[in-house]
Design a protein around this motif. Structure first.
Motif, short mmCIF file in Angstrom:
data_model
loop_
_atom_site.label_atom_id
_atom_site.label_comp_id
_atom_site.label_asym_id
_atom_site.label_seq_id
_atom_site.Cartn_x
_atom_site.Cartn_y
_atom_site.Cartn_z
N GLY A 56 0.82 -1.29 0.19
CA GLY A 56 -0.01 0.05 0.00
C GLY A 56 1.01 1.29 0.13
O GLY A 56 0.56 2.08 -0.76
N ALA A 57 2.12 1.31 0.69
CA ALA A 57 2.83 2.35 0.59
C ALA A 57 3.28 2.74 -0.77
O ALA A 57 3.54 3.96 -1.07
N LEU A 58 3.83 1.64 -1.53
CA LEU A 58 4.27 1.82 -2.74
C LEU A 58 3.16 2.39 -3.83
O LEU A 58 3.44 3.22 -4.53
N VAL A 59 1.84 1.90 -3.60
CA VAL A 59 1.14 2.20 -4.25
C VAL A 59 0.70 3.81 -4.15
O VAL A 59 0.42 4.55 -4.97
N LEU A 60 0.68 4.16 -2.97
CA LEU A 60 0.51 5.65 -2.53
C LEU A 60 1.39 6.52 -3.33
O LEU A 60 1.47 7.82 -3.52
N ILE A 61 2.84 6.16 -3.41
CA ILE A 61 3.70 7.08 -4.06
C ILE A 61 3.75 7.05 -5.48
O ILE A 61 4.44 7.88 -6.20
#
Length: 184
Positions: A178-183
């Motif tokens: 999810g953190a990667l998707v957010l950036i």
């Protein structure tokens, strides 16, 4: 061919019952990611996840893990609701348990303290580093590294209950993605 219900297949029911930590992690993942606009809002997990190991290690009591998770959630949830990133408050708690573990000379504590410090450095760098992309990458890498830590502890069945290690690994992997998707 007839389809079997869960009640008719005790091995499936047993498997589902053993995977309760995985199923318990999913709503927490959803709550952590819901409405999150800034990936730095996940940095606190780089402090909270190791704290889940540091508390029982410093007290040399694996049974304290789940009660500590409930207490931690009761502290973190209001901070998140009111828009505060709980990372720094959790850093203070981590320091307190480093002192407790050092004074108690708890066996196996040292590696947990070192890990907590390394993850804390990642969290602070993500929070203070400036770039959202850097923050997201550091948070994701930290969570993936912590998931590996969870898998190791699940396998050796030390420091924390296996159910906690499984639960934490699921959280770390999904929120790391999810953190990667957010950036990106």
């Amino acid at each position: 061919m007839t389809s079997m219900t869960i009640e008719e297949n005790p091995s499936l029911l047993r498997w589902l019952a053993h995977r309760w930590p995985t199923f318990a992690a999913i709503p927490i993942v959803a709550a952590s990611l819901f409405g999150l606009a800034d990936v730095r809002g996940l940095a606190f997990l780089l402090v909270l996840s190791p704290l889940g190991y540091l508390v029982p290690a410093s007290l040399h009591r694996p049974g304290i893990t789940w009660p500590a998770v409930l207490i931690g959630s009761a502290v973190v949830a209001p901070m998140k609701i009111f828009g505060f990133n709980p990372a720094y408050a959790l850093l203070v708690a981590s320091m307190a348990f480093v002192v407790i573990g050092t004074v108690r000379r708890a066996p196996g504590f040292g590696i947990q303290a070192i890990a907590a410090v390394l993850f804390a450095v990642l969290a602070v760098t993500a929070l203070e580093g400036g770039s959202l992309v850097l923050a997201g990458v550091l948070i994701a890498l930290g969570l993936f590294a912590h998931a590996a830590w969870d898998v190791y502890h699940h396998r050796v069945n030390r420091v924390v209950p296996r159910s906690f290690a499984e639960w934490c690994a699921v959280l770390d992997v999904i929120i790391g993605v999810g953190a990667l998707v957010l950036i990106f």
